[in-house]
Design an enzyme around this catalytic site. Structure first.
Site, mmCIF file in Angstrom:
data_model
loop_
_atom_site.group_PDB
_atom_site.id
_atom_site.type_symbol
_atom_site.label_atom_id
_atom_site.label_comp_id
_atom_site.label_asym_id
_atom_site.label_seq_id
_atom_site.Cartn_x
_atom_site.Cartn_y
_atom_site.Cartn_z
ATOM 1 N N ILE A 1 48.089 -72.783 -79.753
ATOM 2 C CA ILE A 1 49.204 -73.033 -80.666
ATOM 3 C C ILE A 1 50.230 -71.902 -80.516
ATOM 4 O O ILE A 1 49.841 -70.725 -80.445
ATOM 5 C CB ILE A 1 48.707 -73.096 -82.134
ATOM 6 C CG1 ILE A 1 47.517 -74.076 -82.295
ATOM 7 C CG2 ILE A 1 49.856 -73.473 -83.081
ATOM 8 C CD1 ILE A 1 47.796 -75.518 -81.961
ATOM 9 N N SER B 1 38.407 -72.767 -84.125
ATOM 10 C CA SER B 1 39.182 -72.743 -82.880
ATOM 11 C C SER B 1 38.416 -73.544 -81.837
ATOM 12 O O SER B 1 37.178 -73.598 -81.885
ATOM 13 C CB SER B 1 39.352 -71.307 -82.377
ATOM 14 O OG SER B 1 39.829 -71.310 -81.040
ATOM 15 N N SER C 1 32.388 -66.044 -83.575
ATOM 16 C CA SER C 1 32.871 -66.104 -84.965
ATOM 17 C C SER C 1 33.279 -67.525 -85.321
ATOM 18 O O SER C 1 32.992 -68.020 -86.415
ATOM 19 C CB SER C 1 34.043 -65.135 -85.185
ATOM 20 O OG SER C 1 35.232 -65.602 -84.570
ATOM 21 N N LYS C 2 33.921 -68.221 -84.395
ATOM 22 C CA LYS C 2 34.401 -69.575 -84.683
ATOM 23 C C LYS C 2 33.248 -70.591 -84.687
ATOM 24 O O LYS C 2 33.286 -71.574 -85.427
ATOM 25 C CB LYS C 2 35.501 -69.962 -83.700
ATOM 26 C CG LYS C 2 36.766 -69.111 -83.819
ATOM 27 C CD LYS C 2 37.382 -69.164 -85.217
ATOM 28 C CE LYS C 2 38.757 -68.500 -85.280
ATOM 29 N NZ LYS C 2 39.364 -68.591 -86.625
ATOM 30 N N ASN D 1 42.272 -69.468 -93.209
ATOM 31 C CA ASN D 1 43.025 -69.439 -91.949
ATOM 32 C C ASN D 1 43.120 -68.046 -91.329
ATOM 33 O O ASN D 1 43.295 -67.923 -90.122
ATOM 34 C CB ASN D 1 44.439 -70.001 -92.218
ATOM 35 C CG ASN D 1 45.413 -69.665 -91.106
ATOM 36 O OD1 ASN D 1 45.440 -70.338 -90.072
ATOM 37 N ND2 ASN D 1 46.223 -68.623 -91.293
ATOM 38 N N TYR E 1 35.036 -63.686 -80.464
ATOM 39 C CA TYR E 1 35.861 -64.718 -81.112
ATOM 40 C C TYR E 1 35.151 -66.080 -81.081
ATOM 41 O O TYR E 1 35.088 -66.783 -82.096
ATOM 42 C CB TYR E 1 37.206 -64.780 -80.385
ATOM 43 C CG TYR E 1 38.242 -65.679 -81.009
ATOM 44 C CD1 TYR E 1 38.920 -65.306 -82.169
ATOM 45 C CD2 TYR E 1 38.580 -66.896 -80.421
ATOM 46 C CE1 TYR E 1 39.890 -66.128 -82.730
ATOM 47 C CE2 TYR E 1 39.555 -67.725 -80.967
ATOM 48 C CZ TYR E 1 40.206 -67.330 -82.120
ATOM 49 O OH TYR E 1 41.170 -68.148 -82.670
HETATM 50 N N1 LIG Z 1 47.333 -69.450 -82.179
HETATM 51 C C1 LIG Z 1 46.362 -70.111 -81.580
HETATM 52 O O1 LIG Z 1 46.492 -70.523 -80.413
HETATM 53 C C2 LIG Z 1 45.081 -70.426 -82.308
HETATM 54 C C3 LIG Z 1 44.175 -71.281 -81.693
HETATM 55 C C4 LIG Z 1 42.986 -71.591 -82.335
HETATM 56 C C5 LIG Z 1 42.714 -71.043 -83.569
HETATM 57 N N2 LIG Z 1 43.594 -70.208 -84.168
HETATM 58 C C6 LIG Z 1 43.218 -69.665 -85.473
HETATM 59 O O2 LIG Z 1 44.219 -69.996 -86.429
HETATM 60 C C7 LIG Z 1 44.292 -68.974 -87.424
HETATM 61 C C8 LIG Z 1 45.731 -68.473 -87.511
HETATM 62 O O3 LIG Z 1 46.143 -68.034 -86.226
HETATM 63 P P1 LIG Z 1 47.611 -67.547 -85.876
HETATM 64 O O4 LIG Z 1 47.839 -67.859 -84.457
HETATM 65 O O5 LIG Z 1 48.561 -68.035 -86.903
HETATM 66 O O6 LIG Z 1 47.391 -65.963 -85.999
HETATM 67 P P2 LIG Z 1 48.369 -64.798 -86.429
HETATM 68 O O7 LIG Z 1 47.808 -63.565 -85.848
HETATM 69 O O8 LIG Z 1 49.790 -65.160 -86.111
HETATM 70 O O9 LIG Z 1 48.206 -64.778 -88.032
HETATM 71 C C9 LIG Z 1 46.989 -64.419 -88.649
HETATM 72 C C10 LIG Z 1 47.300 -63.789 -89.989
HETATM 73 O O10 LIG Z 1 46.048 -63.395 -90.597
HETATM 74 C C11 LIG Z 1 46.252 -62.153 -91.238
HETATM 75 N N3 LIG Z 1 45.016 -61.395 -91.422
HETATM 76 C C12 LIG Z 1 44.239 -60.852 -90.447
HETATM 77 N N4 LIG Z 1 43.243 -60.135 -90.985
HETATM 78 C C13 LIG Z 1 43.372 -60.211 -92.341
HETATM 79 C C14 LIG Z 1 42.658 -59.653 -93.444
HETATM 80 N N5 LIG Z 1 41.595 -58.855 -93.253
HETATM 81 N N6 LIG Z 1 43.062 -59.936 -94.701
HETATM 82 C C15 LIG Z 1 44.157 -60.723 -94.905
HETATM 83 N N7 LIG Z 1 44.878 -61.270 -93.893
HETATM 84 C C16 LIG Z 1 44.496 -61.016 -92.633
HETATM 85 C C17 LIG Z 1 47.208 -61.413 -90.307
HETATM 86 O O11 LIG Z 1 47.868 -60.345 -90.967
HETATM 87 C C18 LIG Z 1 48.153 -62.524 -89.863
HETATM 88 O O12 LIG Z 1 49.302 -62.621 -90.693
HETATM 89 C C19 LIG Z 1 43.290 -67.894 -87.000
HETATM 90 O O13 LIG Z 1 42.066 -68.078 -87.671
HETATM 91 C C20 LIG Z 1 43.114 -68.158 -85.518
HETATM 92 O O14 LIG Z 1 41.861 -67.695 -85.049
HETATM 93 C C21 LIG Z 1 44.780 -69.875 -83.561
#
Ligand SMILES: NC(=O)c1ccc[n+]([C@@H]2O[C@H](COP(=O)([O-])OP(=O)(O)OC[C@H]3O[C@@H](n4cnc5c(N)ncnc54)[C@H](O)[C@@H]3O)[C@@H](O)[C@H]2O)c1
Length: 234
Positions: free
Chosen positions: A174, A130, A145-146, A80, A142
């Site tokens: 989200i 994503s 990557s996805k 994640n 991004y």
């Molecule tokens: N929020 C959205 O709208 C959304 C939409 C589609 C996909 N996503 C995907 O869902 C996942 C979670 O998103 P989110 O919104 O909770 O993001 P967020 O930024 O709130 O949390 C991501 C977490 O990943 C951790 N992280 C980043 N790099 C890291 C590393 N090198 N080693 C260890 N931990 C690391 C960060 O410290 C953070 O706590 C991500 O992959 C994101 O791309 C999010």
């Protein structure tokens, strides 16, 4: 049963950790952020004993530490952790390109490969991709990557069949800190294009992870499930 959740300090990963702990998993919570301690305490308060591991997953030793914490058995791996470094294509630096590919795709790939020897026979991997894999303005790195995460999911599903199932989730917008980083006017326009007329909640993604990781999804592998309030094309 044991689960590893990366990016567990906040947002979607934190909600996934909560949900899996409630479902009876022993959860290894991994994050580079110091906020992990607080997130783990939160999960502990709901009555389970998570194992927090604060490491940078882009380092080989970080990956090793996570695998060691599995003690030779892993039922569910949730890739994640993810970052964004948005910019228009003309302004995209090599550093912004490399870092997003490395964290979002490289880490998911390396951790999945490292986990193969410890995956339980009927285990599962869930990769958080994503909806942006379909292509987003201002998110070249991004989106790429996805898209890579989707390819990883499908190739890994073939590699690990018939034992371990591998699926991806492609969330739309989200309500997490990541989404709140999008300028408000742009975010409002994005919400206006969602048929269900709101952002999704981290808990709604967590429920889908719980399903895909469970025996209820026993005939599902190599798939991408879009959870985006009905917005699943452009
Ligand atoms: N929020 C959205 O709208 C959304 C939409 C589609 C996909 N996503 C995907 O869902 C996942 C979670 O998103 P989110 O919104 O909770 O993001 P967020 O930024 O709130 O949390 C991501 C977490 O990943 C951790 N992280 C980043 N790099 C890291 C590393 N090198 N080693 C260890 N931990 C690391 C960060 O410290 C953070 O706590 C991500 O992959 C994101 O791309 C999010």
């Amino acid at each position: 049963v044991k689960a590893v959740v990366t990016g567990a300090a906040r947002g979607i990963g934190r909600a996934i950790s909560h949900r899996l702990a409630r479902d009876g998993y022993s959860v290894v919570m991994v994050d580079v952020s110091s906020g992990l301690a607080d997130a783990a305490l939160d999960v502990e308060r709901s009555g389970s004993e998570p194992v927090p591991i604060q490491v940078d997953l882009t380092s080989p030793s970080g990956i090793d530490t996570v695998i060691e914490a599995c003690d030779g058995r892993l039922d569910l791996l949730v890739n994640n952790a993810g970052i964004t470094r948005d910019s228009r294509l003309v302004n995209m630096t090599d550093e912004a390109f490399d870092s997003v590919i490395e964290v979002n795709l490289g880490v998911a790939y390396r951790l999945s490969v490292a986990a193969v020897p410890v995956m339980a026979p009927a285990g599962a991997i869930v990769n958080i991709a994503s909806r942006a894999y379909l292509g987003n303005f201002g998110q070249f790195n991004y989106s790429m990557s996805k898209g890579g995460v989707v390819g990883l999911t499908r190739a890994m599903a073939l590699r690990l069949a018939p034992d371990v199932r591998v699926n991806a989730i492609a969330p739309g917008l989200i309500g997490t800190e990541m989404a709140m980083g999008i300028p408000e006017d742009i975010r409002e326009k994005m919400v206006a294009a969602i048929p269900l007329a709101r952002m999704g909640q981290p808990e709604e993604v967590a429920a889908l992870v719980a399903f895909l990781g469970s025996g209820q999804a026993s005939y599902l592998t190599g798939q991408v499930v879009v959870i985006g309030g009905g917005r699943s094309f452009t």
